[in-house]
Design a protein around this motif. Sequence first.
Motif: not given
Length: 419
Positions: A23-49
């Motif tokens: 909250d202090a950092l101003g982060v409104t949304s946190i996504r998690t992934a256990n491997n690169a495959f899951q991370a790629k799917n998230i990165l394809k779906r939505e913008p990550i800062d």
Amino acid sequence: MTVLLVDDQTSILSGLISGLDWDALGVTSIRTANNAFQAKNILKREPIDLMLCDIEMPGENGLSLLRWARFEGMALVCVFLTSHADFLFAKEAIQLNCFDYILQPARYELIQATVARAIARVQDESDRSKLERYGIVAKNHASGLLHGLFIDWCHGLPLSVPALCDMLAQLGTQKEPKDSCFVIWCHLLNWHTDPWPTCEWVYVINNIVEEFYGDGDYLVFPFDIDNASLGWFICAAHSEFSQPNHISLPLDKAYGILKEHLPCDLAFYVTRTATIREINNLSHVLLNARDRNVPAKTGIFCADSYPPACAEPFKSKKALTDRVKKYVEENLDRPINVNDVAEAMFMNADYLSRQFKGEENISLKEYIVKQKMEAAKIFLTTTTLPVSIIAAKLGYDNFSYFSQVYRKTMGNPPTEERR
């Protein structure tokens, strides 16, 4: 502000989520992934800062994930968290424009501070507007555009100030001849390993120098010189620098990183601040500083004062060797070597060694050792000082090595000499 956490260990993901004050950092949304495959799917779906990512994971590692993201054109800021202090990891992370590289285990306070700086970069609207104003392509090719202006200037020929201001305008920066600037030159002296390709080491050095001069007070424009040197024309973001006496402080920090991660010796020369209209007064001091660095000393030097001139030239080989002997005698308490003596004489180490041996029939290296061991013999035979103290007084911090050198030079070990 959306953050993606990538790690194959669930406990680390949970720790990051609960251990940082998002909250202090101003982060409104946190996504998690256990491997690169899951991370790629998230990165394809939505913008990550911002992405905090482990490097070593089963299957595809974090470096490969970031390489894929860069290939896909994603400009997210990335911080690597890893328990492996591997130089090759750090080198590739730098090449992929990773924001930071944290070795685990790390305190949450350190991670929080790093994430805060990374978020500040994401939110830096001035950088974004700058890129929008004159385009990413122009920025990436700035060194090539400025090369034509600075290549002759680097050899002492005058540079057209109006042409320089016009070029800066093409790169999106409106500057006046009265505005403040300075110049940095970097010269690659030698490699400790097989040489890197020019494009690779230039890329790394440029990135790190621009990173540390990345605050709002500096506008940095790199230019190519040759395959062993490069430079930066740096002008004030406004008319003048807010702290003109501290212009080399960012370079000090950048040099510390480069010295740690690049397997080569570098010399940086920094001019004083001047107005853009005085730019032609700066090239000769850089040329002089480079040409006078005969000992090939590494580090950061003020081009207006380094190195000082030798008081008077040596009139003969004997005058030179006498001065060398005097210097060695005056510095027996220091761990001096041939390079130290050459630097004091403002001469090339190899040339000095040849001159000394031709006059004295003994190499300079052997002479230094011989003088130290003869001084040690006097201490051993005329005082009751412990041998370890005698070694320290003559610049040796390793008692065992001192004993070996003494025995090889004088024929007896120090303990027998004392008896």
